[in-house]
Design a protein around this motif. Structure first.
Motif, PDB file in Angstrom:
ATOM      1  N   ALA A  39      49.211  36.209  34.667  1.00  0.00           N
ATOM      2  CA  ALA A  39      48.477  36.027  36.828  1.00  0.00           C
ATOM      3  C   ALA A  39      48.423  34.830  37.188  1.00  0.00           C
ATOM      4  O   ALA A  39      46.632  34.528  37.007  1.00  0.00           O
ATOM      5  CB  ALA A  39      48.066  37.217  36.711  1.00  0.00           C
ATOM      6  N   ASP A  40      48.661  33.817  37.516  1.00  0.00           N
ATOM      7  CA  ASP A  40      48.475  31.769  37.431  1.00  0.00           C
ATOM      8  C   ASP A  40      48.128  31.552  38.600  1.00  0.00           C
ATOM      9  O   ASP A  40      47.563  30.920  38.574  1.00  0.00           O
ATOM     10  CB  ASP A  40      49.368  31.267  36.730  1.00  0.00           C
ATOM     11  N   ARG A  45      46.522  36.750  40.513  1.00  0.00           N
ATOM     12  CA  ARG A  45      45.564  37.620  40.024  1.00  0.00           C
ATOM     13  C   ARG A  45      44.648  38.645  41.341  1.00  0.00           C
ATOM     14  O   ARG A  45      44.080  39.398  40.452  1.00  0.00           O
ATOM     15  CB  ARG A  45      44.628  36.308  40.004  1.00  0.00           C
ATOM     16  N   GLY A  48      47.653  41.940  40.378  1.00  0.00           N
ATOM     17  CA  GLY A  48      46.613  41.951  39.083  1.00  0.00           C
ATOM     18  C   GLY A  48      47.859  43.561  39.142  1.00  0.00           C
ATOM     19  O   GLY A  48      49.323  43.694  38.782  1.00  0.00           O
ATOM     20  N   PHE A  63      45.645  37.022  32.444  1.00  0.00           N
ATOM     21  CA  PHE A  63      45.056  36.043  33.606  1.00  0.00           C
ATOM     22  C   PHE A  63      44.610  34.830  32.753  1.00  0.00           C
ATOM     23  O   PHE A  63      43.175  35.197  32.170  1.00  0.00           O
ATOM     24  CB  PHE A  63      43.813  37.287  34.206  1.00  0.00           C
ATOM     25  N   PHE A  65      42.224  31.525  33.180  1.00  0.00           N
ATOM     26  CA  PHE A  65      40.975  30.767  33.325  1.00  0.00           C
ATOM     27  C   PHE A  65      40.885  29.438  32.657  1.00  0.00           C
ATOM     28  O   PHE A  65      40.853  29.199  31.880  1.00  0.00           O
ATOM     29  CB  PHE A  65      39.714  31.488  33.593  1.00  0.00           C
TER      30      PHE A  65
END
Length: 133
Positions: A39-40, A45, A48, A63, A65
């Protein structure tokens, strides 16, 4: 891609928030999931695992970050229980099973991994989790 768990670094550490205080897994390196999505983007994101009727046992949503800070996860519109792993520089900082629709949890991390409930069994703070291509 696959999500790999190495308990070598955290045999004595416990899961944050667990009453037991003892590690329940100190075995060999193992694969937690073979179907790994990242999830970029803002959309992935935001979504989800919301609105899914099931999460396969071999599935992980990762995910990544930029940088480490306190990061939260909620299960609003998530229909099933999920396991969440917070990871900072490859080291697990927290593992939590969240109930559907009503849970919120936070921990310090640069990566968060969501799995089907039970998928993170045996993963503890101090362990290593990584994605292998």
């Amino acid at each position: 891609m696959r999500l790999v768990h190495d308990p070598g670094g955290g045999g004595n550490d416990s899961r944050e928030g667990e009453a037991s205080g003892e590690s329940d897994y100190n075995g060999p390196i193992r694969t937690l999931a073979t179907n790994v999505e990242t999830a970029d983007s803002f959309g992935t994101r935001l979504r989800g695992l919301m609105f899914r009727s099931e999460v396969p046992a071999d599935y992980a949503l990762v995910f990544p970050f930029d940088g480490t800070k306190r990061r939260g996860i909620h299960t609003l519109f998530v229909r099933v229980p999920i396991d969440v792993i917070w990871v900072d520089d490859g080291t697990v900082t927290r593992v939590e099973t969240l109930a559907p629709w009503r849970s919120v949890a936070t921990a310090t991390a640069d990566t968060i991994v969501e799995l089907a409930a039970g998928g993170a069994a045996g993963v503890n703070a101090g362990d290593t989790v990584r994605i292998d291509a």
